[in-house]
Design a protein around this motif. Structure first.
Motif, short mmCIF file in Angstrom:
data_model
loop_
_atom_site.label_atom_id
_atom_site.label_comp_id
_atom_site.label_asym_id
_atom_site.label_seq_id
_atom_site.Cartn_x
_atom_site.Cartn_y
_atom_site.Cartn_z
N ASP A 45 5.53 7.96 -2.66
CA ASP A 45 5.58 8.46 -4.05
C ASP A 45 4.77 7.70 -5.09
N GLU A 46 3.71 7.02 -4.68
CA GLU A 46 2.92 6.35 -5.73
C GLU A 46 2.20 7.38 -6.60
N GLU A 47 1.86 8.52 -5.97
CA GLU A 47 1.02 9.50 -6.67
C GLU A 47 1.79 10.41 -7.63
N ALA A 48 3.09 10.26 -7.70
CA ALA A 48 3.84 11.15 -8.60
C ALA A 48 4.97 10.42 -9.32
N ILE B 60 -9.90 6.32 0.51
CA ILE B 60 -9.99 5.12 -0.35
C ILE B 60 -8.72 4.93 -1.18
N ASP B 61 -7.85 5.93 -1.17
CA ASP B 61 -6.63 5.86 -2.01
C ASP B 61 -5.45 6.33 -1.19
N MET B 62 -4.85 5.44 -0.38
CA MET B 62 -5.34 4.11 -0.05
C MET B 62 -5.03 3.78 1.40
N LYS B 63 -5.30 4.77 2.28
CA LYS B 63 -5.03 4.53 3.69
C LYS B 63 -6.02 3.55 4.30
N GLY C 237 0.85 -1.19 0.00
CA GLY C 237 0.00 0.00 0.00
C GLY C 237 0.88 1.24 0.00
N HIS C 238 0.43 2.28 -0.67
CA HIS C 238 1.23 3.52 -0.62
C HIS C 238 0.71 4.44 0.48
N LEU C 239 1.62 5.20 1.05
CA LEU C 239 1.27 6.08 2.18
C LEU C 239 1.04 7.53 1.73
N GLY D 13 -2.60 -5.35 -4.01
CA GLY D 13 -2.56 -3.95 -3.64
C GLY D 13 -3.81 -3.27 -4.19
N GLU D 14 -3.73 -1.93 -4.44
CA GLU D 14 -4.87 -1.27 -5.07
C GLU D 14 -4.92 -1.63 -6.55
N VAL D 15 -5.84 -1.28 -7.40
CA VAL D 15 -7.18 -0.77 -7.19
C VAL D 15 -8.13 -1.89 -7.60
#
Ligand SMILES: [Zn+2]
Length: 435
Positions: A147-150, A113-116, A81-83, A175-177
């Motif tokens: 850094d999953e979001e960038a 939901i993304d993703m804590k 999971g990313h923080l 993992g997600e989604v």
């Protein structure tokens, strides 16, 4: 499993939501990843699980913990999971985005939901195991990334590149989604399991021309050439290609919903899927969306160069063909620069792990039916798949029928149903005990 884990997940998720881990894409203004990783470390070490934290740059923290299983000869399961989260503009929200407020049966906050939500479920399950002496059938590697979001360069890509040893022996990953429900009726919910992801090709188009005075006749204008290419690509629809994952999805869904599926026009069936139509619609063809333009420095000077960024997403196996198609659309004179490329991934929807997912869902929701689907976006799975790990999106969540789930991703008033979160813990616990 004990009630403690289920009861604990809300508080764990709330704590994580209260840590601002906004990833702006600029390392100078990105915050909180180290704080969040230390929080996770504390919750794991508290019950006796050893962790290690790996920084890719100051405060860009990634955490790994290995939980030994009963049979060390089997391949390990990576649970990740990313923080980090995308930033939130508080003025647009009904509650402060980093308050973790509990209201109307939901936990509200950026990252809910993304993703804590899944980050908290992972903690709740393994903490409970440690307290009650549960040993999973095979090794489980927990991984919390930055850094999953960038672009993932400081997170999963860094781990895959610099620390593959930490993930050694992992054969499969979740993992997600995926794992979230789509309600067909009271007795039937489809749970979408991600088995494929489109590839990423962010590119910059450059047009060059003869610079000159804006008052003269000029037939070699870079701005004009670029504008033509951008308009052409923005209006273009690439040919439809149905990959095995999308074919399986359409078959399952048309059967479950009783929709007639016209193989030549699957988009007619997709349009009937309501809130998930958007999610699925982008997975039947390559796409290219212009996102940025740059040219000129003065109103009466024709610049010698103009550029545009185009966000391209490619189907599995289509990356090279896509570039040929793009070249046909923009013509021979536009230069293409690749800013970032990540390959698509696709696996089959079968095997013991998939069966365990279906069984875990059905045990907690008798109306559950697991179906494979392709995500049009990207996740950390893109990095882990380069290590030969078979990746699935499975972060189980039972959702109310009327919730527009996909709109909450990076959306205003992001929130997670507390009952759904508790359901997720029970499903994850069953899956990890039986995988
Ligand atoms: Zn995410």
């Amino acid at each position: 499993m004990s009630d403690t884990a289920v009861d604990e997940v809300t508080g764990l998720c709330q704590d994580l939501l209260r840590i601002d881990t906004s990833n702006t894409g600029d390392p100078r203004t990105t915050v909180g990843e180290r704080v969040a990783a230390e929080y996770v470390a504390e919750k794991l070490t508290e019950v006796g699980i050893e962790v290690s934290i790996h920084e890719s740059a100051p405060k860009r923290a990634n955490l790994i913990a290995r939980i030994p299983g009963a049979d060390p000869s089997r391949g390990a399961l990576l649970v990740h999971g990313h923080l980090d989260v995308v930033p939130a503009d508080a003025s647009e929200w009904s509650v402060p985005p980093f308050s973790g407020e509990e209201k109307d049966g939901y936990l509200w906050g950026r990252g809910a939901i993304d993703m804590k939500d899944f980050d908290a479920m992972m903690l709740a399950v393994v903490r409970d195991w440690k307290r009650t002496g549960v040993v999973p059938p095979r090794d489980i590697v927990l991984c919390y990334t930055a850094d999953e979001e960038a672009g993932m360069q400081y997170g999963s890509q860094f781990l895959a590149r610099e620390h593959p040893d930490l993930l050694e022996g992992c054969t499969e990953a979740i993992g997600e989604v995926g794992g979230f429900s789509y309600t067909v009726n009271d007795d039937l919910r489809l749970y979408l399991v991600e088995t494929a992801e489109k590839g990423i090709d962010w590119l910059r188009l450059h047009a060059r021309g003869r610079p000159g005075h804006g008052s003269f006749v000029h037939d070699d204008n870079a701005v004009t050439a670029l504008a033509e290419a951008v308009a052409a690509v923005g209006r273009h629809r690439f040919p439809m290609v149905i990959t095995p994952t999308v074919a399986a999805f359409l078959e399952e869904v048309s059967d479950a919903l009783g929709i007639e599926l016209d193989p030549d026009e699957p988009e007619l069936a997709i349009a009937k899927l309501g809130p998930i139509a958007n999610l699925i619609g982008a997975t039947v063809r390559n796409t290219a969306n212009p996102t940025r333009l740059e040219a000129g420095y003065k109103d009466n000077v024709i610049p010698g160069k103009a550029s545009a960024t185009v966000d391209c997403r490619t189907l599995p196996g289509q990356a090279e063909l896509f570039l040929e198609q793009l070249r046909d659309v923009i013509g021979p004179d536009i230069e293409i620069e690749h800013l970032q490329q990540q390959a698509a991934l696709e696996t089959t929807f079968d095997g013991a792990l998939v069966e365990a997912m279906s069984a875990a869902l059905r045990a907690e929701d008798p109306g559950a039916r697991a179906v494979p689907y392709m995500l049009s976006g990207g996740t950390d799975a893109k990095a882990f798949t380069t290590l030969g790990i078979r990746c699935f999106g499975f972060a189980p969540l039972k959702l109310p029928a009327d919730l527009n789930f996909s709109a909450l991703f990076h959306g205003i008033d992001e929130r997670v149903p507390i009952e759904g979160l508790r359901f997720g813990v029970r499903v994850l616990d069953r899956l990890l005990r039986n995988s």
